[in-house]
Structures are given as C-alpha cells and as structure tokens.
Design a protein around this motif. Structure first.
Motif, PDB file in Angstrom:
ATOM      1  N   GLY A 135     -40.785 -37.936-119.082  1.00  0.00           N
ATOM      2  CA  GLY A 135     -40.793 -36.579-118.542  1.00  0.00           C
ATOM      3  C   GLY A 135     -39.426 -36.129-118.055  1.00  0.00           C
ATOM      4  N   VAL A 136     -38.489 -37.078-117.927  1.00  0.00           N
ATOM      5  CA  VAL A 136     -37.134 -36.687-117.522  1.00  0.00           C
ATOM      6  C   VAL A 136     -36.428 -36.122-118.752  1.00  0.00           C
ATOM      7  N   PRO A 137     -35.906 -34.911-118.670  1.00  0.00           N
ATOM      8  CA  PRO A 137     -35.279 -34.302-119.850  1.00  0.00           C
ATOM      9  C   PRO A 137     -34.143 -35.179-120.376  1.00  0.00           C
ATOM     10  N   ALA A 144     -25.349 -37.621-117.423  1.00  0.00           N
ATOM     11  CA  ALA A 144     -24.889 -38.712-116.566  1.00  0.00           C
ATOM     12  C   ALA A 144     -23.888 -39.595-117.309  1.00  0.00           C
ATOM     13  N   LEU A 145     -24.172 -39.857-118.590  1.00  0.00           N
ATOM     14  CA  LEU A 145     -23.242 -40.651-119.393  1.00  0.00           C
ATOM     15  C   LEU A 145     -21.911 -39.917-119.535  1.00  0.00           C
ATOM     16  N   ALA A 146     -21.993 -38.610-119.699  1.00  0.00           N
ATOM     17  CA  ALA A 146     -20.779 -37.813-119.862  1.00  0.00           C
ATOM     18  C   ALA A 146     -19.917 -37.866-118.615  1.00  0.00           C
ATOM     19  N   LEU A 156     -30.570 -46.313-112.799  1.00  0.00           N
ATOM     20  CA  LEU A 156     -30.886 -46.482-111.383  1.00  0.00           C
ATOM     21  C   LEU A 156     -30.771 -45.185-110.606  1.00  0.00           C
ATOM     22  N   SER A 157     -29.734 -44.415-110.863  1.00  0.00           N
ATOM     23  CA  SER A 157     -29.486 -43.287-109.962  1.00  0.00           C
ATOM     24  C   SER A 157     -29.870 -41.939-110.553  1.00  0.00           C
ATOM     25  N   VAL A 158     -30.152 -41.872-111.866  1.00  0.00           N
ATOM     26  CA  VAL A 158     -30.517 -40.564-112.429  1.00  0.00           C
ATOM     27  C   VAL A 158     -31.946 -40.559-112.979  1.00  0.00           C
ATOM     28  N   ARG A 165     -40.710 -39.543-109.196  1.00  0.00           N
ATOM     29  CA  ARG A 165     -41.268 -38.313-108.646  1.00  0.00           C
ATOM     30  C   ARG A 165     -42.316 -37.729-109.586  1.00  0.00           C
ATOM     31  N   ILE A 166     -42.030 -37.780-110.886  1.00  0.00           N
ATOM     32  CA  ILE A 166     -42.978 -37.229-111.860  1.00  0.00           C
ATOM     33  C   ILE A 166     -44.265 -38.055-111.877  1.00  0.00           C
TER      34      ILE A 166
END
Lengths: 239, 244, 227
Positions: A135-137, A144-146, A156-158, A165-166
């Motif tokens: 569900g995370v786009p 984040a990689l960029a 871990l952080s993104v 939460r979803i």
C-alpha cells in the motif's frame, strides 16, 4: 446479588476462570503471531523464490484449511510424531521457581492450542503486513533512494513506518479474530470461555445465563480492542 | 416553465441559499454564474428535486417540486440534466446509456429507444461510438453523449451543472457548440457555467449568485454591456473571470 | 506414513455412512457450505442494501445488530441456535439446519458490510444522474448501482465463502457428521495414525477452498473485463 439468582457463584467462577484463559491465550497468540507474521511477511516479499515460494505455500495452506482441523492435527497428530521422551516430558507437570514468580508448564492441550492458534493467526497477519507494504506508493522508495539512502534505510525509515500505519486497522481485525478463534480450542479440551459456558450449561441447565454471560464477555473483549484501535488512530497525526 | 419563489436552504445551521426567486420562461436560456461555493449548483439541483429545500416553493411546468404528492421520478423524466462529471454509466455501452431510461421509464420498445438514441447520437456527431463504453471516449465526447442521453427523454427543459468545467480546454468548444445549437432551437435551458462567451452568445438572462443570494438577475446585454451598473461583487467576479 | 488408514476409510471420509446411513463427510461439508453460501449471500445483499438506503436510527440499529454477529465467536452462535431454536420454535431443529442458520447469520453480517461498502464506493453523481433520468429508487439500484458495485464486492464474497467452508467444520461441536467430525471418529476408532488422518482431511479442505478461490477468481476476472 443480581447474579446469585441467575447463576450460583461457583459457576460464575467457572466462567470467570474460562474468561481469564481466553484473555491470556488470545494475548499470547496475538503477540507471538504478530512477530511470526512479520517474519513470514519478509519471506513472502523476498525477491528470491528460495524464500518466497515455501512461505507462499505455508500461508496458502494455513489460510485455506479450518483452524479446527489444524488444532486436531497439532493435538493428536503432532503428539504421534514426537519422540516418546519429549511426549512424556510434555505430559508431566513442571514448575520452575523464578526470583519473582513461579512458572508452571501448562498441560499439553494448552501448548497445542497456543501453537495452532499462533500459526493460523500469523498466516493472516503476514498477508495484512504484505498488503500494508504494497500500500506504500512505489514513488516513496524511489524518492528515498534518490536522496541517497541505502536500501535497508529505505525499508526501516520510509517503507516500514507507512506500512505499519496502513496495516494497523486490519491487524486489529485479526486480533479480534484471534479472540474469537480461541473458542475453537475447546474442541481439544482447553478450558477457555466457550468450554466453561458449555460446562455450566450442562451442569445447571441455565442455557440463557451461561451463554449470555459468555457472549457478553466476548463482546466486551472485542469492544475493548475496537476502542484501543480508535485510541491509537486518534493519536496518530493525520496525513 | 420554471418558477423559483423565495427559496431558502440550510445544511444544518449554515444557510446555502437565501430567499432566491427567479423564473425561466418557455424557450428562455438562463445562465447562472458565481464564485465557487456560492450555491449555484445547489440551486439548479433543487429544480428537479435532487436536493431538498426548507422554505419557499418551486414549480416546473405547474408541478410543485417539493409537494409530497408529486411523483418526482416522473417529473425528473421530463427535465433533462447534464452533470459536471458526465456521470455516464460506466458498465453500459453508449447505446445502452441512451436507451436505459427510455425503456425503463418511458416504456419505449427496445427498437424505438435505439432509433431515438442513434438519431440523437448522430446529432452530437458520435454515431460511430454507439457500441463503445464511456471509458473509451474522451471527456468532451462523454459529455456530448450525456447531453444526448438527456435529450432522448424528450425533455421540456434542460439543466446544465457546470458541463464544461471538468473538461480539458481543447474539448470545451465541442460541448458548447452542441449547447448553442440546442439553445438556438428554442430549448428552455438553465446553465450553471463560467463560459461567458456562451452566455454572451445565447443567454437571454444572466443570474449572478454570491453566498447563496441572487445578486444580479438581468438581461444579457445589461449584464455585459452596462458593467458600471452592476454590483461590486459581480464586477469583481467578472474581472477575475474575463482577465485571462 | 501409513496411508492404509486413509484408503480403508476413504468412503467414510467422502460420504459418511451413505448409502447405508446418513450422508456425511466431505459431501456433507459441501452441502453445508453451498447452503450457507446461498443464504448468507441473499442475507448480505438484503441487509447491505438496507444499510445503504436507511439513515439515522434505523441504520444505527441495523449496524448494531450486524456488529453483534460479527463480534461473537461462531461456536457461541452455534450454541445459541442449537439450544434456543428448539425453545423458540418448539420443534426439534436438525443439526444441519442449526449450522446453516448460524453460519448464514454471521456470513450475512460480514457480507452486508461488503455490499454496503461496494455501494458506497460509487460516486454520489451516479445516483443523481440515474435519478435525474426519472428512474425510480429501486431501478437506480437494480440497473445502475448494483451492476457497478458487484465486481467491487466479488473479492470479499469469495473470501467470506472460503471462511464459510472452513467454519462448517465447527458443526463438529454439535455432532453433525461432516468432514471434521468424521475425521475425529476415525481417529478415535483407530487410535493410531492421527497425523495421517488430519493431514489428509486438511488437504481435502484445502482442495475445496482453493478450487472455489480459483474458479471464483476466474469468473470475477471475466466479469471485470466485460465491464
């Protein structure tokens, strides 16, 4: 006392004992199934089929067979597979004295019930976690990689915080299911709430009272989880 | 044809329309404009009873819209409506979109309904699309089908609720052309729209609504020609809309 | 592994004592599943539509009743129907009917929410557009809303029906001779090889559930392509 006229204190005590067993069993199941479900989810979404294929098979098998049959399998079947010495140990009472409290090893039906419930619940929780991760786009990981984060940092952080939460609401739904499913362990003789209500009914013939109180206790537990869920969601910042 | 008399509407405690009155004669084209949230879409949806109101009265062709004895579905079948988001039925082909209400409401035969649908599809220039599904059409084409769908019912008047505001700019004109043609043929029309070019060309009257109040209700030439005589709010609105 | 215990009792696993006695085993599981699926589907549709068209007090009370059925364990509801139905109706209700009623009530309560959610997922504009054409409320539902909501609901229907098949095993607690009950009977009679027996029974259930999932998904996909 209102309940005195309805049900003798002795039987109320039975129901209460059953309720305590249901609460403890459900809580332990939820905790261990969440941990196991998380690990299974990692295996399920792994790129390598070496991990994902067996996990897929496990999830499909455990989700698509009745819990009751699984409990029978662990209770009757697994016992038949175990070495004599292990079985002997499991069937003996054990007690350890720890500094603060004593620990008693429970009878085998408790072990089998807990084990079966945990595996079954974990299979469902793993899929809820997977749905959360999906569900995370995908743009989030790319962004984040960029930014130069490493792959594990991205996870871990993104990804994880958003995925958790979803999957929180469906996770709570699975916890409710765990509470309700714990009633099936009565079939292998575990003296939880449904088992107790059935016993009280048999002894007193007060069908309405026995099942009524048990039903209310179940509803109370479910409402409690519902309220906890709403409380957690209110604390989360809206986004 | 349409008479709106002292109509007020509240959502809870907020008033969205305050004592609005106007009338639309047979064959008249009225454009309703105003800032977003002014209540103009709400007003037009009162006319065919899609929204309810608390005080005042509305009649369409002599029928009281809010009277309990009024057969609303029957009234609605005589009033055509076109929506901002087209609202074609995505599960039905263009042809079935056109025939559904003809068959189920008017009781026409399938053959009759299809013939009527095809002739109107031809009129909006889309006869080749009868077998397609709405999702295969562009926004402008969908809105033209939606107009044809409403016309299939042989309505006595047409309501347009911002028919071009969800369209890409290059598709606005194909829809406006259909509406202009309709107006010239003498259809009674109430149009909520910001297309002032359309208003200049075919509107008989322009109504300006702000904060639920009808501020201006005058002839097109007065509205656009005699700007100095207009209220301050209308002038502001006009300059904001015409400046680009 | 000793598979003789399976082959020796294969008929009993599949059809129970039939034709010399009552039908049981996997066949009875299938019958219970199909009946409960049908009744719960009908109930779910009626109650889901009721949720969509009611407001205020009526809707709140309906929601409360549905929550009740979703909150209690299936076993408790089977107990209730098993003991209360004969008292309420004054007749002996067969175990099969008891199970079908209990499962249908719970399945129906879950499906009602799926139907309601499917209906609500459509834009308000679709209701308005259909109403503006003069369609009556039930025509709006029948020709415009439900055909669109149906493909949205199918996954939850499939999930619910798979859950239903699994829940038929709970008929065991009131002694209905379906697959799980038959399995424990054989296991108790033979006293050996419970591993083989319950593994085999689990695989039978697995086959039934995954077959339903497979075909339902195929139907759903074709249905979704058509629209």
């Amino acid at each position: 006392m209102l309940f005195d006229s309805l049900l003798a204190p002795k039987y109320l005590g039975w129901l209460l004992d059953g309720f305590v067993v249901t609460v403890v069993l459900s809580a332990l199941t939820c905790a261990s199934a969440t941990a196991l479900g998380f690990v299974l989810c990692l295996g399920r979404i792994a790129r390598s089929p070496f991990w994902s294929l067996p996990v897929r098979f496990f999830l499909s098998l455990f989700r698509n067979t009745p819990l009751l049959v699984q409990l029978f399998f662990w209770y009757f079947g697994a016992a038949a597979l175990m070495p004599e010495s292990v079985l002997h140990w499991l069937n003996q009472p054990h007690h350890w004295r720890l500094p603060l409290f004593g620990v008693t090893w429970p009878p085998f039906e408790y072990v089998a019930g807990f084990f079966g419930l945990t595996l079954y619940t974990a299979a469902f929780i793993a899929e809820e976690f997977r749905a959360g991760v999906q569900g995370v786009p995908p743009g989030q990981a790319r962004a984040a990689l960029a930014l130069g984060l490493r792959r594990y940092q991205v996870w871990l952080s993104v990804i994880m915080p958003q995925a958790v939460r979803i999957s929180l609401p469906p996770l709570l739904g699975q916890y409710m299911n765990a509470v309700k499913n714990s009633s099936l362990t009565m079939a292998i003789g575990l003296a939880e709430l449904s088992y107790a209500s059935r016993q009280v009914e048999t002894e007193t013939f007060k069908t309405f009272q026995a099942f009524g109180i048990a039903t209310l206790l179940y509803i109370g537990l479910i409402v409690l989880i519902e309220l906890a869920g709403q409380w957690i969601q209110h604390r989360q910042p809206a986004h | 044809m349409i008479e709106i008399d002292q109509v007020s509407k509240w959502y809870g405690s907020t008033q969205v329309l305050a004592e609005c009155s106007t009338r639309v004669a047979k064959g008249e084209v009225v454009v309703i404009c105003g800032p977003s949230g002014s209540g103009k879409s709400t007003l037009i949806k009162l006319v065919n009873g899609l929204e309810s109101f608390q005080s005042g009265r509305i009649t369409v062709d002599g029928v009281f819209v809010d009277a309990p004895e009024t057969d609303l579905p029957k009234l609605r079948s005589r009033v055509g409506m076109v929506f901002q988001n087209f609202e074609l039925f995505p599960h039905l082909s263009v042809r079935d979109n056109l025939t559904l209400a003809q068959i189920k409401v008017l009781g026409r035969s399938k053959k009759e309904a299809r013939e009527r649908g095809l002739s109107l599809l031809e009129r909006v220039g889309l006869q080749a699309y009868a077998k397609q599904y709405p999702s295969q059409l562009s926004g402008g084409q969908q809105q033209r089908v939606a107009i044809a769908r409403a016309l299939c019912m042989d309505p006595i008047c047409m309501l347009f609720d911002e028919p071009t505001s969800a369209l890409d700019p290059e598709m606005v004109n194909e829809v406006l052309d259909v509406m202009i043609e309709l107006a010239r043929e003498g259809m009674t029309m109430m149009c909520v729209t910001h297309e002032m070019g359309f208003a200049r060309e075919v509107a008989d009257r322009v109504i300006f609504i702000d904060q639920g109040v009808i501020v201006e209700d005058c002839h097109r030439d007065d509205f656009f020609g005699d700007v100095a005589a207009r209220s301050e709010r209308a002038q502001q609105f006009l300059s904001s809309i015409l400046s680009h | 592994m000793n598979l003789d215990v399976i082959t020796d009792h294969l008929d009993y696993f599949l059809v129970g004592a039939y034709p010399h006695g009552p039908l049981g085993g996997a066949a009875l599981t299938l019958i219970l599943s199909v009946l409960s699926a049908l009744v719960s589907g009908v109930l779910g549709f009626i109650l889901g539509i009721a949720l969509a068209v009611t407001r205020g007090f009526a809707q709140t009370s309906l929601l409360l009743v549905l929550s009740f059925f979703r909150a209690i364990p299936v076993i408790m509801l089977i107990f209730w129907t098993y003991f209360m139905l004969p008292i309420v109706f004054g007749i002996n209700v067969p175990g099969i009917a008891t199970v079908v009623i209990a499962l249908s009530l719970i399945g129906g309560a879950y499906l009602a929410h799926s139907v309601y959610a499917g209906i609500r997922s459509l834009r308000q504009g679709q209701w308005q557009a259909a109403a503006a054409l003069g369609l009556r409320p039930w025509q709006v539902l029948r020709y415009v809303i439900l055909p669109q909501a149906l493909p949205i609901m199918t996954p939850s229907f499939i999930n619910q029906w798979v859950a239903l098949i699994k829940d038929t095993s709970l008929a065991y607690v009131i002694g209905v001779g379906e697959l799980s009950f038959v399995a424990t009977q054989v296991s108790n009679r033979e006293m050996v090889y419970p591993t083989e027996i319950f593994l085999f029974v689990a695989l039978l259930y697995y086959a039934i559930c995954s077959t339903l999932e497979f075909f339902a998904n195929r139907v759903a996909r074709r249905y979704q392509q058509a629209t």
